[in-house]
Design an enzyme around this catalytic site. Structure first.
Site, PDB file in Angstrom:
ATOM      1  N   GLU A  42      -5.763  -5.246  10.362  1.00  0.00           N
ATOM      2  CA  GLU A  42      -4.328  -4.343  10.743  1.00  0.00           C
ATOM      3  C   GLU A  42      -5.054  -3.804  11.970  1.00  0.00           C
ATOM      4  O   GLU A  42      -5.488  -2.833  12.264  1.00  0.00           O
ATOM      5  CB  GLU A  42      -4.609  -3.569   9.709  1.00  0.00           C
ATOM      6  CG  GLU A  42      -4.468  -3.319   8.313  1.00  0.00           C
ATOM      7  CD  GLU A  42      -3.793  -2.893   6.991  1.00  0.00           C
ATOM      8  OE1 GLU A  42      -2.248  -3.201   7.155  1.00  0.00           O
ATOM      9  OE2 GLU A  42      -3.980  -1.929   7.604  1.00  0.00           O
ATOM     10  N   GLY A  79       4.868   1.754   4.383  1.00  0.00           N
ATOM     11  CA  GLY A  79       5.784   1.836   4.661  1.00  0.00           C
ATOM     12  C   GLY A  79       6.918   0.585   4.388  1.00  0.00           C
ATOM     13  O   GLY A  79       7.626   1.532   3.484  1.00  0.00           O
ATOM     14  N   GLU A  88      -6.738   4.564   8.232  1.00  0.00           N
ATOM     15  CA  GLU A  88      -6.128   5.941   7.496  1.00  0.00           C
ATOM     16  C   GLU A  88      -7.754   5.789   7.332  1.00  0.00           C
ATOM     17  O   GLU A  88      -8.012   8.109   7.556  1.00  0.00           O
ATOM     18  CB  GLU A  88      -5.052   6.232   6.933  1.00  0.00           C
ATOM     19  CG  GLU A  88      -3.598   6.279   7.606  1.00  0.00           C
ATOM     20  CD  GLU A  88      -2.714   5.000   6.967  1.00  0.00           C
ATOM     21  OE1 GLU A  88      -3.128   5.283   5.417  1.00  0.00           O
ATOM     22  OE2 GLU A  88      -1.958   5.115   7.270  1.00  0.00           O
ATOM     23  N   SER A 113       3.853  -2.386  10.487  1.00  0.00           N
ATOM     24  CA  SER A 113       4.533  -2.449  10.686  1.00  0.00           C
ATOM     25  C   SER A 113       5.491  -3.545  10.202  1.00  0.00           C
ATOM     26  O   SER A 113       6.524  -4.563  11.058  1.00  0.00           O
ATOM     27  CB  SER A 113       5.471  -2.201  12.266  1.00  0.00           C
ATOM     28  OG  SER A 113       4.715  -0.522  12.074  1.00  0.00           O
ATOM     29  N   ASN A 125       1.045  -1.298   0.020  1.00  0.00           N
ATOM     30  CA  ASN A 125       0.278   0.004  -0.216  1.00  0.00           C
ATOM     31  C   ASN A 125       1.126   1.415  -0.270  1.00  0.00           C
ATOM     32  O   ASN A 125       1.307   1.673   0.936  1.00  0.00           O
ATOM     33  CB  ASN A 125      -0.801   0.001   1.102  1.00  0.00           C
ATOM     34  CG  ASN A 125      -1.324   1.305   1.532  1.00  0.00           C
ATOM     35  OD1 ASN A 125      -1.627   1.971   0.193  1.00  0.00           O
ATOM     36  ND2 ASN A 125      -1.958   1.328   3.174  1.00  0.00           N
ATOM     37  N   TRP A 126       0.535   1.988  -0.809  1.00  0.00           N
ATOM     38  CA  TRP A 126       2.185   3.215  -1.383  1.00  0.00           C
ATOM     39  C   TRP A 126       1.334   4.701  -0.814  1.00  0.00           C
ATOM     40  O   TRP A 126       1.732   5.654  -0.557  1.00  0.00           O
ATOM     41  CB  TRP A 126       2.228   2.934  -2.622  1.00  0.00           C
ATOM     42  CG  TRP A 126       3.205   2.839  -3.664  1.00  0.00           C
ATOM     43  CD1 TRP A 126       3.416   1.133  -3.046  1.00  0.00           C
ATOM     44  CD2 TRP A 126       3.557   2.292  -4.422  1.00  0.00           C
ATOM     45  NE1 TRP A 126       4.149   0.272  -3.971  1.00  0.00           N
ATOM     46  CE2 TRP A 126       4.413   0.732  -5.106  1.00  0.00           C
ATOM     47  CE3 TRP A 126       3.594   2.773  -5.958  1.00  0.00           C
ATOM     48  CZ2 TRP A 126       4.526   0.819  -5.791  1.00  0.00           C
ATOM     49  CZ3 TRP A 126       4.375   2.689  -7.174  1.00  0.00           C
ATOM     50  CH2 TRP A 126       5.070   1.573  -7.596  1.00  0.00           C
ATOM     51  N   LYS A 127       0.400   4.437  -0.092  1.00  0.00           N
ATOM     52  CA  LYS A 127      -0.637   5.549   0.167  1.00  0.00           C
ATOM     53  C   LYS A 127      -0.837   6.539  -0.423  1.00  0.00           C
ATOM     54  O   LYS A 127      -0.372   6.360  -1.926  1.00  0.00           O
ATOM     55  CB  LYS A 127      -0.185   5.589   1.670  1.00  0.00           C
ATOM     56  CG  LYS A 127       0.423   4.450   2.550  1.00  0.00           C
ATOM     57  CD  LYS A 127       0.473   5.305   4.218  1.00  0.00           C
ATOM     58  CE  LYS A 127       0.446   3.539   4.593  1.00  0.00           C
ATOM     59  NZ  LYS A 127       0.338   3.528   6.020  1.00  0.00           N
ATOM     60  N   GLY A 150       1.730   2.218  10.439  1.00  0.00           N
ATOM     61  CA  GLY A 150       3.384   3.092  10.539  1.00  0.00           C
ATOM     62  C   GLY A 150       3.993   3.547  11.769  1.00  0.00           C
ATOM     63  O   GLY A 150       4.593   4.655  12.100  1.00  0.00           O
ATOM     64  N   HIS A 197      -9.282   0.930   4.472  1.00  0.00           N
ATOM     65  CA  HIS A 197      -8.035   0.949   5.566  1.00  0.00           C
ATOM     66  C   HIS A 197      -8.283   2.157   6.580  1.00  0.00           C
ATOM     67  O   HIS A 197      -9.333   3.378   6.805  1.00  0.00           O
ATOM     68  CB  HIS A 197      -6.972   2.027   4.686  1.00  0.00           C
ATOM     69  CG  HIS A 197      -5.325   1.933   5.355  1.00  0.00           C
ATOM     70  ND1 HIS A 197      -5.445   2.335   6.236  1.00  0.00           N
ATOM     71  CD2 HIS A 197      -4.910   0.488   4.819  1.00  0.00           C
ATOM     72  CE1 HIS A 197      -3.744   2.569   6.455  1.00  0.00           C
ATOM     73  NE2 HIS A 197      -3.109   1.245   5.425  1.00  0.00           N
TER      74      HIS A 197
HETATM   75  C1  PEP Z   1      -0.463  -0.589   6.312  1.00  0.00           C
HETATM   76  O1  PEP Z   1      -0.491   1.556   5.502  1.00  0.00           O
HETATM   77  O2  PEP Z   1      -1.634  -0.848   5.349  1.00  0.00           O
HETATM   78  C2  PEP Z   1       0.710  -0.685   7.011  1.00  0.00           C
HETATM   79  C3  PEP Z   1       0.463  -1.980   7.072  1.00  0.00           C
HETATM   80  O3  PEP Z   1       1.453   0.062   6.529  1.00  0.00           O
HETATM   81  P1  PEP Z   1       2.550   0.581   7.764  1.00  0.00           P
HETATM   82  O4  PEP Z   1       2.995  -1.083   7.316  1.00  0.00           O
HETATM   83  O5  PEP Z   1       3.621   1.133   7.253  1.00  0.00           O
HETATM   84  O6  PEP Z   1       2.633   0.065   8.731  1.00  0.00           O
END
Ligand code: PEP
Length: 257
Positions: A169, A237, A99, A215, A9-11, A175, A97
């Site tokens: 998640e 990330g 976010e 993460s 997931n490049w956000k 993050g 998600h």
């Molecule tokens: C995500 O954005 O779905 C995610 C798990 O981010 P990260 O790996 O940076 O925690």
């Protein structure tokens, strides 16, 4: 046997040229892996979807989007439909998600409408569920998971659910550099699968893939992947750099259960 699925997931990162550069580098790193053994999915921002799709041609990687709107078309300024995503080359769509729930008012109801629209278009929803740190500390983790699952999948038939991917998640791990331990991940994944079994029966529940996200790095992917109910990862990330994402994909592909 559930096929491993690793998605990046490049956000809101990567211009078109940066995206193309990353895809080309990943192709060089990952060309030896067989797409029949593992689904590798890249989810760039909307602006880069078409270019990433073209760059992915004849590779073992597939395209996904980070969100969608449920209506087919119309006066919905700023939104993108399932048909548009399919047209751009997408096979997968991340939905719900944390976010989006936190910053953009996503609810179980909107997640549900999106999941239905995505399935109707023949795309694969990656539906995100997970608790905040406060909810975990108050002992509400399972309650939140059940609420996200039952709300997000309301009125979705067993036949439709066959094509689902669920991403567990925990919000406190996204993050933050904090990862769920393999045991914590397994406990949540097992609960998710058990809940899916109450909704769709155990045979179907045992075929639905559940990714862990939060993460994920090359250093922790193996322990998490070894858990019985973990079928892959949704990576934020660490999916933005060739070395880290390629290392995660390679390590995940080495785990045989
Ligand atoms: C995500 O954005 O779905 C995610 C798990 O981010 P990260 O790996 O940076 O925690």
């Amino acid at each position: 046997m559930r096929k491993t699925i690793i998605a990046g997931n490049w956000k809101m990162y990567k211009t078109i040229s940066e995206a193309i550069e990353l895809v080309n580098a990943l192709k060089r790193e990952l060309f030896k892996l067989d797409g029949d053994d593992i689904d590798i999915v890249l989810c760039p921002p909307f602006t880069a979807l078409s270019n990433v799709f073209e760059t992915l041609a004849e590779s073992n990687m597939q395209l996904g989007a980070q969100d969608v709107f449920w209506e087919e078309e119309g006066a919905f300024t700023g939104e993108v439909s399932c048909r548009m995503l399919k047209d751009a080359g997408c096979k997968f769509v991340i939905i719900g998600h944390s976010e989006r729930r936190q910053y953009f008012g996503e609810t179980n109801e909107s997640v549900n409408k999106k999941v239905k629209a995505v399935l109707k278009e023949g795309l694969v929803p990656i539906m995100c569920v997970g608790e905040t740190i406060g909810e975990r500390e108050r002992g509400l983790t399972f309650e939140v998971l059940e609420n996200h699952l039952k709300g997000g999948l309301k009125d979705i038939s067993a036949q439709e659910a066959e094509n689902l991917v669920i991403a567990y998640e925990p919000v406190w791990a996204i993050g933050t550099g904090k990862t769920a331990t393999p045991d914590q991940a397994q406990e949540a994944h097992k609960y998710i699968r058990r809940t899916l079994a109450t909704m769709y029966g155990s045979e179907l529940a045992s075929s639905i893939r559940i990714q862990y996200g939060g993460s994920v790095k090359a250093e922790n992917i193996s322990g998490i992947m070894q858990q019985e109910d973990v079928d892959g990862a949704l990576v934020g990330g660490a999916s933005l750099k060739t070395e880290s994402f390629a290392a995660i994909v390679k390590k995940a592909s080495e785990v045989i259960k």
